[in-house]
Design an enzyme around this catalytic site. Sequence first.
Site, PDB file in Angstrom:
ATOM      1  N   GLU A 146       6.019  -9.617  14.514  1.00 19.94           N
ATOM      2  CA  GLU A 146       5.530 -10.166  15.776  1.00 19.94           C
ATOM      3  C   GLU A 146       5.821 -11.670  15.835  1.00 19.94           C
ATOM      4  O   GLU A 146       6.292 -12.193  16.836  1.00 19.94           O
ATOM      5  CB  GLU A 146       4.030  -9.878  15.889  1.00 19.94           C
ATOM      6  CG  GLU A 146       3.497 -10.090  17.279  1.00 19.94           C
ATOM      7  CD  GLU A 146       2.017  -9.771  17.351  1.00 19.94           C
ATOM      8  OE1 GLU A 146       1.455  -9.286  16.348  1.00 19.94           O
ATOM      9  OE2 GLU A 146       1.430 -10.015  18.426  1.00 19.94           O
TER      10      GLU A 146
ATOM     11  N   ARG B 262       0.827  -1.227   0.000  1.00 19.07           N
ATOM     12  CA  ARG B 262       0.000   0.000   0.000  1.00 19.07           C
ATOM     13  C   ARG B 262       0.847   1.256   0.000  1.00 19.07           C
ATOM     14  O   ARG B 262       0.389   2.317  -0.433  1.00 19.07           O
ATOM     15  CB  ARG B 262      -1.003  -0.030   1.155  1.00 19.07           C
ATOM     16  CG  ARG B 262      -2.119  -1.055   0.932  1.00 19.07           C
ATOM     17  CD  ARG B 262      -3.069  -1.107   2.103  1.00 19.07           C
ATOM     18  NE  ARG B 262      -2.430  -1.508   3.317  1.00 19.07           N
ATOM     19  CZ  ARG B 262      -2.416  -2.755   3.812  1.00 19.07           C
ATOM     20  NH1 ARG B 262      -3.028  -3.724   3.166  1.00 19.07           N
ATOM     21  NH2 ARG B 262      -1.797  -3.039   4.936  1.00 19.07           N
TER      22      ARG B 262
HETATM   23  P1  AMP Z   1       4.734  -2.488  11.634  1.00 18.35           P
HETATM   24  O1  AMP Z   1       6.015  -2.994  11.064  1.00 18.35           O
HETATM   25  O2  AMP Z   1       4.265  -3.274  12.819  1.00 18.35           O
HETATM   26  O3  AMP Z   1       4.775  -0.996  11.921  1.00 18.35           O
HETATM   27  O4  AMP Z   1       3.608  -2.738  10.553  1.00 18.35           O
HETATM   28  C1  AMP Z   1       3.448  -1.873   9.490  1.00 18.35           C
HETATM   29  C2  AMP Z   1       3.050  -2.610   8.237  1.00 18.35           C
HETATM   30  O5  AMP Z   1       2.014  -3.566   8.480  1.00 18.35           O
HETATM   31  C3  AMP Z   1       2.509  -1.602   7.234  1.00 18.35           C
HETATM   32  O6  AMP Z   1       3.117  -1.876   5.975  1.00 18.35           O
HETATM   33  C4  AMP Z   1       1.009  -1.833   7.212  1.00 18.35           C
HETATM   34  O7  AMP Z   1       0.545  -1.883   5.884  1.00 18.35           O
HETATM   35  C5  AMP Z   1       0.768  -3.138   7.929  1.00 18.35           C
HETATM   36  N1  AMP Z   1      -0.167  -3.017   9.072  1.00 18.35           N
HETATM   37  C6  AMP Z   1       0.143  -3.212  10.386  1.00 18.35           C
HETATM   38  N2  AMP Z   1      -0.942  -3.082  11.170  1.00 18.35           N
HETATM   39  C7  AMP Z   1      -1.971  -2.787  10.336  1.00 18.35           C
HETATM   40  C8  AMP Z   1      -3.375  -2.514  10.557  1.00 18.35           C
HETATM   41  N3  AMP Z   1      -3.924  -2.517  11.779  1.00 18.35           N
HETATM   42  N4  AMP Z   1      -4.135  -2.223   9.486  1.00 18.35           N
HETATM   43  C9  AMP Z   1      -3.585  -2.206   8.247  1.00 18.35           C
HETATM   44  N5  AMP Z   1      -2.296  -2.459   7.988  1.00 18.35           N
HETATM   45  C10 AMP Z   1      -1.482  -2.742   9.014  1.00 18.35           C
END
Ligand code: AMP
Length: 172
Positions: A96, A59
């Site tokens: 995670e 995205r």
């Molecule tokens: P993080 O590495 O945990 O910050 O996760 C970020 C990535 O995961 C981004 O590329 C988002 O597209 C996706 N992502 C994580 N949580 C969500 C959520 N609640 N809704 C949509 N996309 C998410």
Amino acid sequence: MQSIRSLIRDVADFPKPGIVFRDVTPLLADAGGFARCIDALAEPWQGSGVQAVCGIESRGFIFGAALAQKLHAGFVPLRKPGKLPPPLVSVDYQLEYGSDRLQARSDALRPGERTLIVDDVLATGGTLEAARTLVERLGGELVGASVLIELAGLGGRARWQSPARLHALLSY
Ligand code: AMP
């Protein structure tokens, strides 16, 4: 900003129980809303000399490519493994559960090219931090990072190991 927020759909328990997925497809489908969103994402970076926008798969490609056009910058996709031919620069990062990898063409950025990183959602911050490391390894000069949505309760901002600005349009 309320109109942009109202075009994001919350989907409970997707892709697994306990996660609220922020679905941006209604926003993308709304011509006026999407245009306002890109204007608002671009606004903090106007005049900062951004030359390259790095969008994170997938995205981040949508928002990043539109933002690159708005800022008169080039667009560089930061991709998941197995999508780009060599030579590549890669960064591994922890999720995670398990790990993932971001890759770019090894000559994707010119030395010192002023670079903005873009993604849709900042959650735990691992993805954005990996993108920051990748931009550094590619030789770009980091101007900052831009996300549409920050999930503030997950503490992702604290993992951003850079003095460069991290801007979020919406905070949940
Ligand atoms: P993080 O590495 O945990 O910050 O996760 C970020 C990535 O995961 C981004 O590329 C988002 O597209 C996706 N992502 C994580 N949580 C969500 C959520 N609640 N809704 C949509 N996309 C998410």
